[in-house]
Design an enzyme around this catalytic site. Sequence first.
Site, PDB file in Angstrom:
ATOM      1  N   ALA A  86      10.305  -0.146   3.741  1.00 30.29           N
ATOM      2  CA  ALA A  86      10.265   0.845   2.677  1.00 30.29           C
ATOM      3  C   ALA A  86       9.047   1.749   2.779  1.00 30.29           C
ATOM      4  CB  ALA A  86      10.253   0.127   1.328  1.00 30.29           C
ATOM      5  N   GLY A  87       8.173   1.489   3.763  1.00 30.32           N
ATOM      6  CA  GLY A  87       6.947   2.274   3.896  1.00 30.32           C
ATOM      7  C   GLY A  87       5.806   1.728   3.068  1.00 30.32           C
ATOM      8  N   LYS A 131       0.842  -1.210   0.000  1.00 27.40           N
ATOM      9  CA  LYS A 131       0.000   0.000   0.000  1.00 27.40           C
ATOM     10  C   LYS A 131       0.868   1.249   0.000  1.00 27.40           C
ATOM     11  CE  LYS A 131       1.064   1.380   4.298  1.00 27.40           C
ATOM     12  NZ  LYS A 131       2.085   2.342   4.419  1.00 27.40           N
ATOM     13  N   ASP A 171      -1.170  -1.539  10.275  1.00 24.74           N
ATOM     14  CA  ASP A 171      -1.536  -1.573   8.851  1.00 24.74           C
ATOM     15  C   ASP A 171      -2.145  -2.907   8.426  1.00 24.74           C
ATOM     16  OD1 ASP A 171      -0.454   0.940   8.609  1.00 24.74           O
ATOM     17  OD2 ASP A 171       1.427   0.261   7.709  1.00 24.74           O
ATOM     18  N   GLY A 198       4.980  -4.131   3.537  1.00 19.43           N
ATOM     19  CA  GLY A 198       5.244  -5.504   3.087  1.00 19.43           C
ATOM     20  C   GLY A 198       5.007  -6.536   4.179  1.00 19.43           C
ATOM     21  N   GLY A 199       5.473  -6.265   5.375  1.00 21.35           N
ATOM     22  CA  GLY A 199       5.290  -7.217   6.476  1.00 21.35           C
ATOM     23  C   GLY A 199       3.817  -7.345   6.843  1.00 21.35           C
ATOM     24  N   SER A 200       3.131  -6.226   6.887  1.00 27.34           N
ATOM     25  CA  SER A 200       1.698  -6.240   7.222  1.00 27.34           C
ATOM     26  C   SER A 200       0.902  -7.005   6.165  1.00 27.34           C
ATOM     27  CB  SER A 200       1.155  -4.812   7.296  1.00 27.34           C
ATOM     28  OG  SER A 200       1.895  -4.054   8.220  1.00 27.34           O
ATOM     29  N   PRO A 207       9.620  -4.246  -1.410  1.00 23.11           N
ATOM     30  CA  PRO A 207      10.837  -3.906  -0.670  1.00 23.11           C
ATOM     31  C   PRO A 207      10.567  -3.848   0.841  1.00 23.11           C
ATOM     32  CG  PRO A 207      10.551  -2.431  -2.544  1.00 23.11           C
ATOM     33  CD  PRO A 207       9.288  -3.237  -2.430  1.00 23.11           C
ATOM     34  N   VAL A 208      11.561  -4.235   1.614  1.00 23.50           N
ATOM     35  CA  VAL A 208      11.421  -4.318   3.073  1.00 23.50           C
ATOM     36  C   VAL A 208      11.783  -2.974   3.725  1.00 23.50           C
ATOM     37  CG1 VAL A 208      12.305  -5.502   5.138  1.00 23.50           C
ATOM     38  CG2 VAL A 208      11.868  -6.797   3.044  1.00 23.50           C
TER      39      VAL A 208
END
Length: 315
Positions: free
Chosen positions: A97-98, A11, A136, A101-103, A94-95
């Site tokens: 990075a805002g 997002k 998120d 990705g993890g969420s 990308p990790v």
Amino acid sequence: MKKIILKAFGKINLTLDVQDRRPDGYHRLSTVFRGIHLFDLISLEKKEEGLTLEADRKDLPQGPGNLAYDAALLMMEKFPQISGVHIRIIKKIPVMAGLAGGSADAAAALTGLNLLYELGLSRETLEAFASELGSDVAFCLYPLAALGEGRGEILTPVDPGPMLWMVLAKPSFALSTAEIYLHYDQMNAALATHPNARNMILGLENQDLGEIYRAMGNALEYPVFKIYPYLAQWGRDFRRMGAEAVLMAGSGPTLAAFAREEEQARMLASHMKRAEGWTVLLTRSLTEEDLNRSMIYLGEASVEENPIEDIEGEE
Ligand code: ATP
């Protein structure tokens, strides 16, 4: 054993305003989330017992601490009928990075286990679990377009608006969200941009790109650009290269440069690729159809999985 493969979409925040700090230490936010067509692939495979995880990026936790693992553990604690699961993650987002990705991976683990074990949980129930995992994660369960309040987990769907073409440019360093908020607290918040979510929501409803570009803003640009002034400089350069608007994604450091059409975005991406040390990805806003097609596979695990070839929509 049965297996499911899902796309986990990232997002951006079209607006991100940071308000006061709550007694629990979290900041009150007002943000307009918009899902993007950049995704990780998550496969969840039933097994007799236990929880294991394998991510193709070895700098990420391969067990506890990986948000997808933590999400699966939460589900296993709540639903004993989940005997065991093996999770595989192919990272494309990308990790740090805002781009959440993890969420996104955590949300895919919740959704995937609900389907794999036919738990029949409602979106509201999954959202409640998601909020336990991170601010998120709830949005990432259905990442079309929403106003996020509270810590970002109180969601109100909004009109997704017109297609937004964008080029994401990530410098070689990563930023920790917690650290950026710490810097924000130490600065004079009155000097930061405080975008108005209502203006953005109107722009989306009116399908008005100009109004959308004008309403964009991110209060966290202030601390990030203070620490890395050259990011702000690159933002100006991307505008000179033809971007209609440039916005930092979430807590950064990724910059999103917007274009009116796909062709313009492609040209912009090729110019931006000349900037040394940046990862440049072409993408667009997510559609309902993308979301309806986010499940790639559900069936017996013996079927050959071919997820890499499925990755498109970016350069
Ligand atoms: P946000 O926009 O929500 O702040 P982000 O894009 O800035 O997120 P992430 O990529 O989600 O940041 O990663 C933040 C942290 O989470 C990193 O320290 C990373 O090691 C950890 N992490 C745990 N699991 C994952 C995962 N599956 N993918 C990416 N990062 C993960």
